[in-house]
Design a protein around this motif. Structure first.
Motif, PDB file in Angstrom:
ATOM      1  N   TRP A  93      69.748  16.713  13.936  1.00 50.91           N
ATOM      2  CA  TRP A  93      69.734  18.149  14.149  1.00 50.91           C
ATOM      3  C   TRP A  93      70.071  18.860  12.825  1.00 50.91           C
ATOM      4  O   TRP A  93      70.930  18.426  12.082  1.00 50.91           O
ATOM      5  CB  TRP A  93      70.777  18.570  15.183  1.00 50.91           C
ATOM      6  CG  TRP A  93      70.632  17.919  16.542  1.00 50.91           C
ATOM      7  CD1 TRP A  93      70.994  16.672  16.895  1.00 50.91           C
ATOM      8  CD2 TRP A  93      70.087  18.535  17.691  1.00 50.91           C
ATOM      9  NE1 TRP A  93      70.721  16.443  18.220  1.00 50.91           N
ATOM     10  CE2 TRP A  93      70.157  17.588  18.750  1.00 50.91           C
ATOM     11  CE3 TRP A  93      69.539  19.802  17.970  1.00 50.91           C
ATOM     12  CZ2 TRP A  93      69.707  17.840  20.031  1.00 50.91           C
ATOM     13  CZ3 TRP A  93      69.092  20.063  19.251  1.00 50.91           C
ATOM     14  CH2 TRP A  93      69.164  19.089  20.285  1.00 50.91           C
ATOM     15  N   GLN A  99      73.022  27.821  16.114  1.00 51.38           N
ATOM     16  CA  GLN A  99      72.100  26.964  16.833  1.00 51.38           C
ATOM     17  C   GLN A  99      71.813  25.718  16.016  1.00 51.38           C
ATOM     18  O   GLN A  99      72.128  25.624  14.833  1.00 51.38           O
ATOM     19  CB  GLN A  99      70.788  27.696  17.142  1.00 51.38           C
ATOM     20  CG  GLN A  99      70.924  28.857  18.125  1.00 51.38           C
ATOM     21  CD  GLN A  99      69.572  29.426  18.513  1.00 51.38           C
ATOM     22  OE1 GLN A  99      68.579  29.324  17.772  1.00 51.38           O
ATOM     23  NE2 GLN A  99      69.513  30.048  19.686  1.00 51.38           N
ATOM     24  N   GLN A 101      68.601  22.610  15.585  1.00 51.90           N
ATOM     25  CA  GLN A 101      67.191  22.302  15.855  1.00 51.90           C
ATOM     26  C   GLN A 101      66.940  20.830  15.586  1.00 51.90           C
ATOM     27  O   GLN A 101      67.439  20.282  14.599  1.00 51.90           O
ATOM     28  CB  GLN A 101      66.282  23.161  14.972  1.00 51.90           C
ATOM     29  CG  GLN A 101      64.799  22.904  15.192  1.00 51.90           C
ATOM     30  CD  GLN A 101      63.937  23.698  14.250  1.00 51.90           C
ATOM     31  OE1 GLN A 101      64.345  24.000  13.123  1.00 51.90           O
ATOM     32  NE2 GLN A 101      62.728  24.045  14.684  1.00 51.90           N
ATOM     33  N   GLU A 113      62.777  21.472  19.044  1.00 58.93           N
ATOM     34  CA  GLU A 113      63.538  22.171  20.074  1.00 58.93           C
ATOM     35  C   GLU A 113      64.861  22.691  19.499  1.00 58.93           C
ATOM     36  O   GLU A 113      65.467  22.066  18.635  1.00 58.93           O
ATOM     37  CB  GLU A 113      63.835  21.241  21.252  1.00 58.93           C
ATOM     38  CG  GLU A 113      62.601  20.880  22.053  1.00 58.93           C
ATOM     39  CD  GLU A 113      62.954  20.084  23.312  1.00 58.93           C
ATOM     40  OE1 GLU A 113      64.147  19.764  23.498  1.00 58.93           O
ATOM     41  OE2 GLU A 113      62.029  19.776  24.089  1.00 58.93           O
ATOM     42  N   ARG A 114      65.283  23.853  20.019  1.00 58.29           N
ATOM     43  CA  ARG A 114      66.525  24.463  19.570  1.00 58.29           C
ATOM     44  C   ARG A 114      67.469  24.647  20.764  1.00 58.29           C
ATOM     45  O   ARG A 114      67.031  24.735  21.908  1.00 58.29           O
ATOM     46  CB  ARG A 114      66.267  25.828  18.928  1.00 58.29           C
ATOM     47  CG  ARG A 114      65.592  25.791  17.585  1.00 58.29           C
ATOM     48  CD  ARG A 114      65.668  27.178  16.956  1.00 58.29           C
ATOM     49  NE  ARG A 114      65.044  27.221  15.653  1.00 58.29           N
ATOM     50  CZ  ARG A 114      65.248  28.190  14.759  1.00 58.29           C
ATOM     51  NH1 ARG A 114      66.076  29.197  15.061  1.00 58.29           N
ATOM     52  NH2 ARG A 114      64.663  28.170  13.595  1.00 58.29           N
TER      53      ARG A 114
END
Length: 458
Positions: A93, A99, A101, A113-114
């Protein structure tokens, strides 16, 4: 097998089953907790080894964007762990504000995808901690499933070649159920076997206690029934004494007085008066004897010495052929209740020594064996008996005395042998708790006392 013993064995078996089930359940629960802890430690160790092996190479790449060559090199470094089954899946990630990702994964469908990332978890990872979590059941983990085991996710923080915070997430398969089953196979037989051995070892104790309880119940029932029967016999005896003695004497006195009224000779009148006087004196003596039996003295005396003096005077009237010796060695007087109880105990044991032991001398001693205790010892030189031989049915007098002493928190000890006399000692607290009666069972014949042979009270 007696009913009480059967009930005791059934209760013992049921209790053993319940305890075994409870202990087994606690053991299994403990094994699950232990297996869960072991699974977390395993996941943390695996994540640490993987991180040690690949983080340096992972930190040599940048991931914004990911070059195809870098992606292939990253997956090549992770594939040995995945192919060997040490890992079920791996993700990398990139941190973007609050956030993260997915930039690289062995499952390409989730790349890009986050999701939001917990700030506290981020601080722990940036501090160098390896964090192990259970895999949640949500759409973000739809590809992280294992049929035969449980997956735990372990996260490790690092920075890429440009200094951007990154997260390595690996999914470690752990078979908690298999660990529990293996431990249960080793531990449960030992636990259950130990409990069964303990239960078997305590069966004799259970049987002994059951027999003792059954014996005590029989004795208490015998006390009740024997007391009722003895009370009825005593009433019949009193009625017979009154009918055959006092009533007959008084009736004879009435006839003599009638004859006296009709007789005019002085000599004859004097003879009739003398006979009437003798009958009246005999009736009075009988009534006094009955009153003494129904309401013995010594129960309202203030001290032990006076109580024993009254007991000696009563003994002199009823059994003067046996010499009675008394000795009191006390400084503090016990309660009036204790004095009354000692009088009753001494009276019962003395009467039975005379009735059954044929002694020449009976000695009653009262002393203080310790602080707050008083002891009465009744000794005789009579025939004696064997205390280990169970009394015959109905002969429970000594047991009645023992029950009265035990009820007041005392002890009764008996030392005797055939032909060697008897010594019985009753030790009581000098102060009785409130609510305890200072009496022996009423309506019962004399309790078995010193010097008897086998017959322990009639």
């Amino acid at each position: 097998m007696r009913r009480a013993v059967r009930r005791a064995l059934v209760r013992h078996a049921v209790l053993t089953a319940v305890v075994t089930a409870v202990v087994s359940g606690i053991t299994v629960g403990g094994l699950w907790l232990f297996a869960g802890g072991e699974a977390n430690r395993t996941a943390r160790d695996v994540a640490g080894r993987v991180a040690t092996a690949v983080v340096v190479s992972l930190a040599a790449h940048h991931y914004d964007p990911v070059a195809p060559t870098s992606r292939d090199e990253v997956l090549a470094g992770l594939s040995p762990f995945i192919d060997s089954g040490m890992l079920a899946r791996a993700k990398i990630w990139r941190v973007i504000g609050d956030q993260v990702q997915v930039v690289v994964s062995d499952e390409p469908r989730i790349e890009g995808e986050r999701r939001r990332f917990d700030a506290d978890l981020a601080r722990r990872l940036d501090a160098g901690e390896i964090v192990v979590l259970e895999v949640p059941d949500d759409p973000g983990h739809r590809y992280e499933r294992a049929d035969d085991c449980t997956l735990l996710e372990a996260l490790v923080g690092f920075r890429d070649a440009w200094g951007v915070p990154m997260r390595l997430e690996v999914y470690v398969p752990v078979d908690t159920a298999a660990t529990v089953r293996s431990a249960m196979a080793d531990l449960l037989p030992l636990v259950i076997g130990s409990l069964l051995v303990l239960a078997a070892a305590t069966v004799p104790i259970t049987l002994s206690l059951a027999r003792r309880v059954e014996r005590d119940q029989r004795e208490r029932q015998a006390v009740l029934h024997y007391g009722l029967a003895a009370s009825e016999r005593e009433r019949r005896r009193l009625a017979q004494v009154l009918h055959d003695g006092v009533v007959q004497d008084l009736a004879g006195t009435g006839l003599l007085l009638d004859a006296l009224l009709l007789d005019e000779t002085a000599d004859s009148r004097r003879e009739l008066l003398a006979r009437a006087h003798g009958l009246v004196e005999r009736a009075v003596a009988l009534l006094r004897g009955l009153l003494t039996e129904l309401s013995p003295g010594g129960l309202d005396t203030p001290d032990v010495r006076t109580s024993l003096q009254e007991l000696a005077a009563e003994h002199q009237r009823t059994a003067s052929h046996v010499r009675l010796e008394t000795d009191v060695r006390m400084t503090d007087e016990p309660d009036a209740q204790v004095v009354a109880l000692l009088h009753r105990i001494g009276r019962e044991l003395l009467r039975n020594a005379v009735r059954h032991g044929a002694p020449g001398v009976v000695r009653i001693e009262v002393d203080a064996p310790g602080p707050g205790r008083v002891r009465m010892t009744v000794t005789d030189d009579g025939r004696g008996f064997d205390p280990t031989v169970a009394p015959e049915s109905g002969h429970i007098g000594l047991r009645l005395v023992g029950l009265a002493v035990e009820e007041c928190g005392g002890t009764l000890t008996t030392h005797s042998a055939p032909g060697a006399g008897t010594a019985i000692a009753a030790t009581l607290p000098a102060r009785l708790p409130a609510g305890l009666p200072a009496t022996l069972p009423t309506g019962l014949p004399a309790a078995a006392g010193p010097g008897q042979t086998g017959d322990r009270g009639t």
